[in-house]
Write a protein that holds these residues in place. Structure first.
Motif, mmCIF file in Angstrom:
data_model
loop_
_atom_site.group_PDB
_atom_site.id
_atom_site.type_symbol
_atom_site.label_atom_id
_atom_site.label_comp_id
_atom_site.label_asym_id
_atom_site.label_seq_id
_atom_site.Cartn_x
_atom_site.Cartn_y
_atom_site.Cartn_z
ATOM 1 N N GLY A 601 0.817 -1.264 -0.139
ATOM 2 C CA GLY A 601 0.077 0.118 0.029
ATOM 3 C C GLY A 601 0.770 1.254 0.040
ATOM 4 N N LEU A 602 0.277 2.400 0.200
ATOM 5 C CA LEU A 602 0.789 3.791 -0.006
ATOM 6 C C LEU A 602 0.622 4.236 1.491
ATOM 7 N N VAL A 603 1.869 4.753 1.917
ATOM 8 C CA VAL A 603 1.675 5.438 3.283
ATOM 9 C C VAL A 603 1.033 6.716 3.180
ATOM 10 N N ARG A 604 0.057 6.835 3.711
ATOM 11 C CA ARG A 604 -0.882 8.113 3.412
ATOM 12 C C ARG A 604 -0.682 9.243 4.625
ATOM 13 N N GLN A 605 -0.457 8.556 5.824
ATOM 14 C CA GLN A 605 -0.144 9.443 6.851
ATOM 15 C C GLN A 605 0.754 8.924 8.001
ATOM 16 N N VAL A 606 1.805 9.671 8.543
ATOM 17 C CA VAL A 606 2.584 9.000 9.576
ATOM 18 C C VAL A 606 2.472 10.024 10.771
ATOM 19 N N ASN A 607 2.097 9.675 11.828
ATOM 20 C CA ASN A 607 1.636 10.326 12.874
ATOM 21 C C ASN A 607 2.344 10.357 14.189
ATOM 22 N N ALA A 608 3.666 9.844 13.987
ATOM 23 C CA ALA A 608 4.669 9.895 15.157
ATOM 24 C C ALA A 608 6.058 10.292 14.343
ATOM 25 N N ALA A 609 7.157 10.306 15.253
ATOM 26 C CA ALA A 609 8.575 10.554 14.517
ATOM 27 C C ALA A 609 9.348 9.668 15.661
ATOM 28 N N VAL A 639 8.956 3.580 23.169
ATOM 29 C CA VAL A 639 9.674 4.616 22.224
ATOM 30 C C VAL A 639 9.723 4.362 20.939
ATOM 31 N N ILE A 640 9.597 4.989 20.154
ATOM 32 C CA ILE A 640 10.003 4.799 18.666
ATOM 33 C C ILE A 640 11.630 4.936 18.587
ATOM 34 N N ALA A 641 12.045 3.827 18.044
ATOM 35 C CA ALA A 641 13.658 3.943 17.776
ATOM 36 C C ALA A 641 14.150 4.331 16.458
ATOM 37 N N GLU A 642 13.022 3.799 15.355
ATOM 38 C CA GLU A 642 13.444 4.230 14.046
ATOM 39 C C GLU A 642 12.099 4.058 13.220
ATOM 40 N N LEU A 643 11.823 5.124 12.258
ATOM 41 C CA LEU A 643 11.074 5.121 11.597
ATOM 42 C C LEU A 643 11.327 4.981 10.164
ATOM 43 N N MET A 644 10.941 3.809 9.491
ATOM 44 C CA MET A 644 11.480 3.540 8.218
ATOM 45 C C MET A 644 10.810 4.163 7.136
ATOM 46 N N VAL A 645 9.745 4.827 7.076
ATOM 47 C CA VAL A 645 8.783 5.121 5.903
ATOM 48 C C VAL A 645 8.325 6.814 6.272
ATOM 49 N N GLY A 646 7.957 7.221 5.081
ATOM 50 C CA GLY A 646 7.378 8.686 5.143
ATOM 51 C C GLY A 646 6.090 8.939 4.355
ATOM 52 N N GLU A 647 5.470 9.745 4.592
ATOM 53 C CA GLU A 647 4.104 9.945 3.870
ATOM 54 C C GLU A 647 4.300 10.122 2.187
ATOM 55 N N GLY A 648 3.584 9.330 1.618
ATOM 56 C CA GLY A 648 3.856 8.900 0.026
ATOM 57 C C GLY A 648 4.692 7.882 -0.314
ATOM 58 N N ASP A 649 5.326 7.199 0.649
ATOM 59 C CA ASP A 649 6.098 5.850 0.204
ATOM 60 C C ASP A 649 5.033 4.712 -0.241
ATOM 61 N N GLN A 650 5.541 4.051 -1.304
ATOM 62 C CA GLN A 650 4.917 2.613 -1.379
ATOM 63 C C GLN A 650 5.510 1.596 -0.727
ATOM 64 N N VAL A 651 4.904 0.665 -0.036
ATOM 65 C CA VAL A 651 5.520 -0.396 0.858
ATOM 66 C C VAL A 651 4.969 -1.782 0.476
ATOM 67 N N GLU A 652 5.726 -2.643 0.523
ATOM 68 C CA GLU A 652 5.361 -4.092 0.263
ATOM 69 C C GLU A 652 4.677 -4.637 1.498
#
Length: 665
Positions: A601-609, A639-652
């Protein structure tokens, strides 16, 4: 001008459905296809086919100018839009007609009049059609609309005015939920329909979704073809439909039919359309408790149930009306006959909240088609379900002289359906068809939600099924006479004692199940499982690979499907798959520390960092897949250690989206 060559501006089962009728009428057909559909069933069925672009719908099936050019190139005189895509796009209708082609559907004006829910409701009020209480104006300020919702009274429904199929729709129970739901509905409305505008309606406590099939021609005639009940829904999308509606009275049918025809005549409707009503079923069905919701200005997915109970071919009628002819009947000529059901078979994971699924259809076996069993599909064995389009596999439609017999045939047809290679909702549909409330006709749109846990709960295979899976895994192919005996080719023959083999299956939780199979001197089988033993008097394999077993004087059969190291056993209406344990297989499990994409799918929204502290259940990422938004929540506090995606990214599917810091201690 009459139609001699028809281009179908769609794909999948509806394209195949239209082609079947066109072929019966002697009309040549043209398919259009994206790169993802180059080898699709609808392409193979057509007389001609034209490539229209890459897989994304915005670059293929939504490109009206490219589709019209395909019609020109092939000499088609008409375009049938199917449903979805461009079927309710008035600009496309005008472009088709400007190109000198026939559009098999209503006028652009009728589509525009009914295309926006707020304007349609205002029009219906003027026409004397009852409309559900709500707000249908232009105001879109969240605070103002929240105040209006408070005046209407919770719960309320927020609806994208250009929406359909449950997209852009949110139920709001409390005032503090309104703003988030409103923002989500607006996003989905914009992403799916290019229009974020929303309206608000009162939520009916025990609603039923009953719709009327209408048909008009270009000579001012309009009729209804009776009702369909589409109350069995999940996430506002229809699951099982039926005609006629259970519990319908002649008085209410007449009132709803009159309102539906009024709606059609208000926009000079021509062709097939559906007027959808919400019905308050808290005290039975009464003619003063139904309200207009919307009109779908196209053929509906569930039209086959109407075809069964009226004896009419709705696609043939569409073509007849598009050719300028009058409807060949009046209202009094139409009669209801028997009862019909339709179940929508999807590639989706019911246990995981009906998330869309992908995969190759390694095995695809439907119940045999008869006069009373119809399968509408656009895929074949070996085809792939991709993330680009709706994950429908087939519509299973059954007919009977009465509701009980039609439902029994639906249950049997579902039980005889075998699919491997992709997760499907088959077991869920079978269980739903067996639900006592549904069987009694006591339906409403909340039934699935109330019973979702029991309808989607995993059913563990019993000991006999596990034993059969082990026997099947040891059974060679059925090509020779010796194949009737799973031990005919046994290499570890023992001079003393029974022949014994061990099968290891994955248990789905990282472990394994050990099953020992012995053949005794008298030909019986003794199967030892971790928690049970099973004895078979006789086991035989048919030419089709099915196992016939005798146990304690009873004979039963199990359908067996082999796909690589996986055995699928179907028996007694249940299907279970078993994968032979591979000790060398690598484990890839993020555990509770990661958030995994449940589908492509497509990452439409990221609500954390990175660095944010989050609570279990908080929505962290909104993923859009197959035109729907899916909220992905924190698996635990942390606690979020690492965020691998951003808004608009296509993921498998299976991609790691974020990682939490390890839990202390």
């Amino acid at each position: 001008m009459s139609i001699n060559k028809l281009l179908i501006a769609n794909r999948g089962e509806i394209a195949c459905r239209v082609m079947r009728t066109a072929r019966d009428l002697g009309i040549a057909t043209v398919a259009v296809y994206s790169d993802a559909d180059a080898n699709a069933m609808h392409v193979a069925m057509a007389d001609e086919a034209v490539r229209i672009g890459p897989a994304p719908v915005s670059e293929s099936y939504l490109k009206g100018d490219t589709i019209i050019e395909a019609a020109r190139r092939t000499g088609a005189d008409a375009i049938h839009p199917g449903y979805g895509f461009l079927s309710e796009n008035p600009d496309f209708v005008e472009a088709v007609e400007k190109a000198g082609l026939i559009f098999v559907g209503p006028s652009a004006d009728a589509i525009r009049a009914m295309g926006l829910k707020d304007q349609a409701k205002a029009l219906m009020e003027k026409a004397g059609v009852p409309v559900v209480p709500g707000y249908h104006g232009e105001e879109q300020d969240p605070a103002a609309l929240k105040a209006i919702a408070g005046e209407i009274g919770y719960p309320v429904l927020i609806k994208a005015r250009a929406g359909g199929g449950g997209k852009g729709m949110r139920r709001v129970e409390r005032e503090d939920e309104f703003e988030e739901a409103f923002a989500s509905a607006r996003r989905e409305g914009q992403n799916s329909f290019g229009d974020p505008t929303c309206l608000i309606e009162k939520y009916i406590d025990k609603p039923r979704h009953i719709e009327l099939q209408v048909f008009g021609d270009n000579h001012g005639n309009a009729v209804h073809l009776f009702e369909r009940d589409c109350s069995l829904q999940r996430r506002h999308q229809k699951v099982i439909e039926e005609a006629p509606a259970p519990g319908m009275t002649e008085e209410m049918r007449a009132a709803m039919g009159e309102a539906a025809v009024q709606a059609a005549k208000a926009v000079n409707y021509s062709g097939a359309g559906t007027v959808e009503f919400i019905v308050d079923a808290s005290d039975g069905l009464h003619p003063d408790r139904f309200w207009f919701m919307e009109m779908n200005t196209r053929l509906q997915v569930e039209h086959p149930v109407t075809e069964y109970v009226t004896g009419l071919d709705l696609v043939a009628l569409q073509i007849l009306v598009a050719n300028g002819e009058k409807l060949p009947f009046e209202q009094d000529d139409l009669q209801l006959m028997g009862h019909a059901f339709e179940a929508r078979l999807y590639a989706e994971d019911a246990e995981a909240g009906f998330l869309p699924a992908t995969g190759d259809l390694d095995t695809l076996v439907f119940a045999p088609e008869t006069e009373d069993v119809r399968i509408d599909t656009g895929v074949r064995q070996g085809d792939s379900i991709t993330p680009h389009y709706d994950p429908m596999i087939a519509k299973i439609i059954t007919y009977g002289a009465d509701r009980a017999s039609a439902l029994a045939k639906l249950k049997r047809a579902l039980d005889e359906t075998i699919i491997t290679g992709s997760v499907t909702n088959r077991a869920f549909l079978s269980r739903l068809a067996d639900d006592p409330e549904f069987a009694a006709g006591d339906v409403d749109t909340g039934l699935i939600g109330r019973k979702q846990d029991e309808l989607t709960a995993r059913v563990e295979a019993d000991a006999e099924t596990k034993a059969l899976a082990a026997l099947a895994m040891l059974t060679p192919g059925a090509a020779s006479a010796d194949a009737a005996d799973p031990f005919a080719a046994l290499h570890n023959f023992r001079l003393f004692g029974p022949a014994r083999q061990i099968v290891l299956f994955d248990d789905g939780e990282g472990g394994q199940i050990e099953i020992a199979v012995e053949r005794r001197r008298d030909g019986t089988r003794h199967v030892v499982l971790p928690d049970a033993t099973v004895d078979f008097d006789n086991v035989a394999v048919g030419d089709d690979g099915a196992l016939t077993v005798h146990r304690d004087g009873l004979m039963s059969r199990a359908t067996v499907v082999r796909s690589g190291s996986t055995i699928t056993i179907s028996r007694n209406g249940q299907t279970h798959s078993f994968t032979r344990h591979d000790p060398a297989a690598a484990l890839d499990d993020a555990g509770g520390d990661g958030l995994i994409a449940p589908m492509p799918g497509l990452v439409r929204q990221v609500n954390a960092a990175s660095g944010d502290r989050v609570e279990k259940g908080r929505t962290l990422i909104v993923l859009e897949a197959m035109k729907m938004e899916h909220s992905l929540t924190a698996p635990r506090d942390g606690v979020i250690a690492e965020l691998m995606v951003g808004e608009g990214d296509q993921v498998e599917q299976g991609a790691l989206l974020l990682q939490l810091e390890p839990e202390e201690g």
